[in-house]
Motif scaffolding. Sequence first.
Motif, PDB file in Angstrom:
ATOM      1  N   ARG A   1     -13.124   6.733  -4.028  1.00 49.22           N
ATOM      2  CA  ARG A   1     -12.262   5.869  -4.829  1.00 49.22           C
ATOM      3  C   ARG A   1     -12.553   6.236  -6.280  1.00 49.22           C
ATOM      4  O   ARG A   1     -13.337   5.580  -6.951  1.00 49.22           O
TER       5      ARG A   1
ATOM      6  N   PRO B   1      -4.237   1.334  -2.668  1.00 50.25           N
ATOM      7  CA  PRO B   1      -4.274   0.024  -2.002  1.00 50.25           C
ATOM      8  C   PRO B   1      -3.692  -1.061  -2.900  1.00 50.25           C
ATOM      9  O   PRO B   1      -3.427  -0.839  -4.082  1.00 50.25           O
TER      10      PRO B   1
ATOM     11  N   GLN C   1      -4.744  -6.908   7.511  1.00 54.99           N
ATOM     12  CA  GLN C   1      -4.832  -5.626   6.831  1.00 54.99           C
ATOM     13  C   GLN C   1      -3.414  -5.149   6.571  1.00 54.99           C
ATOM     14  O   GLN C   1      -2.572  -5.141   7.465  1.00 54.99           O
TER      15      GLN C   1
ATOM     16  N   CYS D   1      -3.638   4.484   5.689  1.00 55.24           N
ATOM     17  CA  CYS D   1      -4.551   3.764   4.810  1.00 55.24           C
ATOM     18  C   CYS D   1      -4.226   2.274   4.936  1.00 55.24           C
ATOM     19  O   CYS D   1      -3.056   1.905   5.121  1.00 55.24           O
TER      20      CYS D   1
ATOM     21  N   PHE E   1      -7.487   5.757  -3.464  1.00 58.96           N
ATOM     22  CA  PHE E   1      -8.468   5.833  -2.385  1.00 58.96           C
ATOM     23  C   PHE E   1      -8.095   7.070  -1.590  1.00 58.96           C
ATOM     24  O   PHE E   1      -6.991   7.145  -1.049  1.00 58.96           O
TER      25      PHE E   1
ATOM     26  N   PHE F   1     -11.176  -1.272   2.165  1.00 59.72           N
ATOM     27  CA  PHE F   1     -10.217  -0.191   2.333  1.00 59.72           C
ATOM     28  C   PHE F   1     -10.560   0.588   3.591  1.00 59.72           C
ATOM     29  O   PHE F   1     -11.744   0.745   3.936  1.00 59.72           O
TER      30      PHE F   1
ATOM     31  N   SER G   1      -5.602  -1.862   3.482  1.00 59.56           N
ATOM     32  CA  SER G   1      -6.491  -2.625   2.603  1.00 59.56           C
ATOM     33  C   SER G   1      -6.380  -4.107   2.922  1.00 59.56           C
ATOM     34  O   SER G   1      -5.387  -4.562   3.493  1.00 59.56           O
TER      35      SER G   1
ATOM     36  N   VAL H   1       0.863  -1.175   0.000  1.00 57.49           N
ATOM     37  CA  VAL H   1       0.000   0.000   0.000  1.00 57.49           C
ATOM     38  C   VAL H   1       0.904   1.231   0.000  1.00 57.49           C
ATOM     39  O   VAL H   1       1.866   1.292   0.769  1.00 57.49           O
TER      40      VAL H   1
END
Lengths: 112, 117
Positions: free
Chosen positions: A69, A25, A101, A92, A75, A32, A94, A4
């Motif tokens: 997005r 992502p 994650q 952030c 994003f 997300f 994803s 990411v």
Amino acid sequence: EPEVTQTPSHQVTQMGQEVILRCVPISNHLYFYWYRQILGQKVEFLVSFYNNEISEKSEIFDDQFSVERPDGSNFTLKIRSTKLEDSAMYFCASTLGYNEQFFGPGTRLTVL
Amino acid sequence: AQTVTQSQPEMSVQEAETVTLSCTYDTSESNYYLFWYKQPPSRQMILVIRQEAYKQQNATENRFSVNFQKAAKSFSLKISDSQLGDTAMYFCAFMAPRSSNTGKLIFGQGTTLQVKP
């Protein structure tokens, strides 16, 4: 290895200004997230996004915040009118599903 | 609501020794996931280890292992043969798929670990 990415790494802005934090992502991921970490404090959930819409948001995520997005890869997190207390690290993340994650390196936002 | 508590704000350990970081959580869910994330000075969040609540066997990743006590709602991280590169803040995190269909993570306050040479 896919990762990411987030830009910028550091954003300085004046109180009341709008900022947009960007994230790319991992390409095949479906969920997300944005998290926030005020310096020295714990990481807090802001918002989750799935199937092109917000699926959950926290109390922190008020009308000043929005996510988008726009093109299937980026994003973004927008803060319309920044406040001093918005100064924090924004992460952030994803994921493909209910497992690990993957976090981006973060954007440090400083509001003066 | 789920909560995660890390009661040790700071810990230190000598290089090559073993250290255990504590984490407790509160939930009424029966199916959930627990994680330990490492945040070095660069502030990047790195997954260290993951545990599924339905698995009785404790997760292990090289020098990192967990002691998962479901009844006690405890999830401690053991780092063996500590290395200087282990110096970081460690966050315990919880995720319950059913109550939060988005899979959001709930983090503890973090424990700052310093490995001394």
